[in-house]
Design a protein around this motif. Structure first.
Motif, PDB file in Angstrom:
ATOM      1  N   MET A 297     126.204  13.863  38.076  1.00 14.92           N
ATOM      2  CA  MET A 297     126.058  13.008  36.901  1.00 14.92           C
ATOM      3  C   MET A 297     127.286  12.247  36.427  1.00 14.92           C
ATOM      4  O   MET A 297     127.173  11.118  35.960  1.00 14.92           O
ATOM      5  CB  MET A 297     125.532  13.851  35.724  1.00 14.92           C
ATOM      6  N   SER A 298     128.451  12.846  36.462  1.00 14.91           N
ATOM      7  CA  SER A 298     129.586  12.332  35.686  1.00 14.91           C
ATOM      8  C   SER A 298     129.874  10.854  35.910  1.00 14.91           C
ATOM      9  O   SER A 298     129.917  10.063  34.967  1.00 14.91           O
ATOM     10  CB  SER A 298     130.851  13.140  36.001  1.00 14.91           C
ATOM     11  N   ILE A 299     130.096  10.477  37.168  1.00 13.65           N
ATOM     12  CA  ILE A 299     130.497   9.103  37.459  1.00 13.65           C
ATOM     13  C   ILE A 299     129.400   8.123  37.065  1.00 13.65           C
ATOM     14  O   ILE A 299     129.662   7.087  36.438  1.00 13.65           O
ATOM     15  CB  ILE A 299     130.855   8.957  38.950  1.00 13.65           C
ATOM     16  N   GLY A 300     128.148   8.448  37.409  1.00 13.55           N
ATOM     17  CA  GLY A 300     127.038   7.550  37.112  1.00 13.55           C
ATOM     18  C   GLY A 300     126.814   7.362  35.627  1.00 13.55           C
ATOM     19  O   GLY A 300     126.631   6.239  35.150  1.00 13.55           O
ATOM     20  N   ILE A 301     126.822   8.452  34.876  1.00 12.39           N
ATOM     21  CA  ILE A 301     126.593   8.363  33.428  1.00 12.39           C
ATOM     22  C   ILE A 301     127.732   7.626  32.745  1.00 12.39           C
ATOM     23  O   ILE A 301     127.517   6.733  31.913  1.00 12.39           O
ATOM     24  CB  ILE A 301     126.430   9.764  32.816  1.00 12.39           C
TER      25      ILE A 301
ATOM     26  N   LEU B  23     130.617   9.167  28.162  1.00 10.49           N
ATOM     27  CA  LEU B  23     130.030  10.296  28.883  1.00 10.49           C
ATOM     28  C   LEU B  23     129.161  11.140  27.958  1.00 10.49           C
ATOM     29  O   LEU B  23     128.024  11.494  28.299  1.00 10.49           O
ATOM     30  CB  LEU B  23     131.143  11.153  29.497  1.00 10.49           C
ATOM     31  N   LEU B  24     129.663  11.456  26.776  1.00 10.08           N
ATOM     32  CA  LEU B  24     128.904  12.285  25.837  1.00 10.08           C
ATOM     33  C   LEU B  24     127.650  11.569  25.343  1.00 10.08           C
ATOM     34  O   LEU B  24     126.585  12.180  25.217  1.00 10.08           O
ATOM     35  CB  LEU B  24     129.797  12.667  24.648  1.00 10.08           C
ATOM     36  N   THR B  25     127.766  10.274  25.083  1.00 10.36           N
ATOM     37  CA  THR B  25     126.599   9.491  24.657  1.00 10.36           C
ATOM     38  C   THR B  25     125.543   9.465  25.759  1.00 10.36           C
ATOM     39  O   THR B  25     124.344   9.639  25.489  1.00 10.36           O
ATOM     40  CB  THR B  25     127.024   8.053  24.313  1.00 10.36           C
ATOM     41  N   GLY B  26     125.981   9.250  26.991  1.00 11.21           N
ATOM     42  CA  GLY B  26     125.036   9.210  28.100  1.00 11.21           C
ATOM     43  C   GLY B  26     124.354  10.541  28.329  1.00 11.21           C
ATOM     44  O   GLY B  26     123.137  10.599  28.563  1.00 11.21           O
ATOM     45  N   ILE B  27     125.105  11.625  28.266  1.00  7.69           N
ATOM     46  CA  ILE B  27     124.528  12.955  28.462  1.00  7.69           C
ATOM     47  C   ILE B  27     123.455  13.246  27.418  1.00  7.69           C
ATOM     48  O   ILE B  27     122.432  13.873  27.719  1.00  7.69           O
ATOM     49  CB  ILE B  27     125.637  14.021  28.423  1.00  7.69           C
ATOM     50  N   GLU B  28     123.672  12.782  26.203  1.00  7.47           N
ATOM     51  CA  GLU B  28     122.710  13.016  25.120  1.00  7.47           C
ATOM     52  C   GLU B  28     121.328  12.487  25.475  1.00  7.47           C
ATOM     53  O   GLU B  28     120.303  13.102  25.126  1.00  7.47           O
ATOM     54  CB  GLU B  28     123.225  12.351  23.837  1.00  7.47           C
ATOM     55  N   SER B  29     121.267  11.370  26.202  1.00  2.69           N
ATOM     56  CA  SER B  29     119.974  10.773  26.533  1.00  2.69           C
ATOM     57  C   SER B  29     119.175  11.627  27.505  1.00  2.69           C
ATOM     58  O   SER B  29     117.949  11.482  27.607  1.00  2.69           O
ATOM     59  CB  SER B  29     120.170   9.368  27.127  1.00  2.69           C
TER      60      SER B  29
ATOM     61  N   HIS C 180     115.139  12.408  28.918  1.00  5.01           N
ATOM     62  CA  HIS C 180     114.877  11.788  30.215  1.00  5.01           C
ATOM     63  C   HIS C 180     115.752  12.460  31.276  1.00  5.01           C
ATOM     64  O   HIS C 180     116.943  12.181  31.374  1.00  5.01           O
ATOM     65  CB  HIS C 180     115.159  10.285  30.164  1.00  5.01           C
ATOM     66  N   LYS C 181     115.166  13.350  32.038  1.00  6.14           N
ATOM     67  CA  LYS C 181     115.900  14.146  33.004  1.00  6.14           C
ATOM     68  C   LYS C 181     116.372  13.288  34.177  1.00  6.14           C
ATOM     69  O   LYS C 181     115.711  12.329  34.574  1.00  6.14           O
ATOM     70  CB  LYS C 181     115.023  15.277  33.537  1.00  6.14           C
ATOM     71  N   ILE C 182     117.518  13.672  34.732  1.00  4.28           N
ATOM     72  CA  ILE C 182     117.994  13.006  35.929  1.00  4.28           C
ATOM     73  C   ILE C 182     117.052  13.349  37.078  1.00  4.28           C
ATOM     74  O   ILE C 182     116.548  14.466  37.178  1.00  4.28           O
ATOM     75  CB  ILE C 182     119.438  13.409  36.265  1.00  4.28           C
TER      76      ILE C 182
END
Length: 362
Positions: free
Chosen positions: A161-165, A315-321, A325-327
């Motif tokens: 996830m990290s780079i993409g998010i 990163l934190l904002t993206g993870i929240e979504s 909506h699961k990866i």
């Protein structure tokens, strides 16, 4: 300790077939393999490791950028006669195995993932990807290059996830998408574009997709039901009457020349990468009409925005979504699978995929 690595030919010959593979990058066949090594020493009470964390990896994944790392490593190793290697890998997740005496944000047992903040320095450490060697089963990181993974994300998901998010959230922030904007996502079936689309779920805009190959576009539309239409480059199917306010593009050298005349006034063209990264591709790039390209951007007052990664807040904002909506994980590989299967699936060679491909340590 295991790691996936570019290896010298002498070492490659000594590894069992299921754990090695010749990856083809243009005209090169580069030996990669899972190798065994010794975990790094980590003295939790020493000043040397006061701000550091030892992580035991749960999973890792490869990205398009790793192809460039692999080629670069092979250029340094291919003349070596001794057994040696260069470990690779970008995204990862793992559990904290030990912490330095100054670390207060993490505890032993925490599931963590990389924090790729860029371009500004944060948390007293340098910006960028935490490691180019993240397939290492044990690795030491500065605490500021890690974040704790929330409970709603699994260790397998976190390893992809990290780079993409971080990239996708930063690009959408910079694109300043407004209500009713026409937003085009290029290379619609790529991993990077999957992260773009996942971040667009709840925005009030008109989302379109663009595909170069035209393959697997229906499965993308079935998953991201808000997409209004997907256009094909090879079929020249971009409608003449549709113009775009925002373009989110992973491969600007492929799509910018095609799209420069399809942009609205004051459009924002945001890109995070190029397709022609290998030395062979770079030397064989087809020339473009640069004056025409620049003129198309100027007369439309287009903002061309280059983006590399993002901030911790992105990163934190993206993870929240990902609460809602699961990866999408296409495949999970373990030591019961061959390395060739993992690499071929990762880079979509001979088999179709939709979503990330992850290697899980067991």
């Amino acid at each position: 300790m295991r790691a996936l690595a570019v290896v010298t030919s002498s070492l490659f010959d000594k590894i069992e077939d299921s754990q090695k593979h010749l990856i083809e990058i243009d005209n090169l066949k580069i030996p990669i393999a899972f190798i065994e090594g010794t975990p790094p020493d980590f003295e939790a009470d020493s000043d040397k490791y006061a701000n550091f964390v030892l992580v035991k990896k749960s999973s890792f994944s490869l990205n398009y950028r790793d192809l460039g790392v692999i080629e670069g490593a092979w250029k340094k190793l291919n003349a070596e006669k001794e057994d040696t290697f260069y470990a690779i890998g970008s995204d990862f997740s793992g559990h904290v195995a030990a912490i330095g005496k100054n670390v207060t944000t993490l505890a032993v047992g925490d599931l963590v993932m990389g924090n790729c903040f860029y371009p500004e320095s944060e948390n007293g450490t340098i910006p960028g990807i935490p490691s180019n060697h993240s397939s290492k089963e044990y690795e030491i990181y500065h605490w500021g290059k890690l974040i704790k993974v929330p409970d709603y994300i699994s260790s397998v998901e976190a390893g992809a996830m990290s780079i993409g998010i971080q990239t996708a959230t930063a690009m959408i922030r910079k694109a300043n998408i407004k209500k009713g904007d026409n937003v085009l996502v290029t290379s619609i079936t790529s991993n990077t574009s999957f992260f773009f689309l996942n971040a667009l779920w709840n925005l009030d805009c008109n989302v379109y997709g663009l595909s170069y190959s035209g393959k697997n576009t229906e499965i993308v539309r079935e998953h991201f039901t808000f997409i209004k239409d997907v256009f094909g480059i090879k079929e020249n199917k971009i409608p003449e009457k549709i113009f775009f306010d925002v373009v989110l593009d992973a491969f600007s050298d492929t799509y910018l020349p095609i799209l420069s005349s399809k942009l609205n006034l004051h459009a924002r063209y945001v890109t995070c990468g190029i397709f022609n990264q290998s030395s062979d591709k770079i030397t064989n790039v087809k020339p473009i009409n640069l004056p025409l390209l620049i003129a198309n951007l100027m007369i439309r007052n287009v903002s061309f925005i280059g983006n590399c990664l993002g901030t911790t807040e992105d990163l934190l904002t993206g993870i929240e979504s990902y609460k809602t909506h699961k990866i999408k994980i296409d495949s999970i590989f373990t030591d019961g699978d061959t390395l060739a299967e993992f690499i071929n699936k990762t880079y979509n060679l001979g088999s179709d995929k939709f979503g990330k491909v992850v290697y899980q340590y067991t």
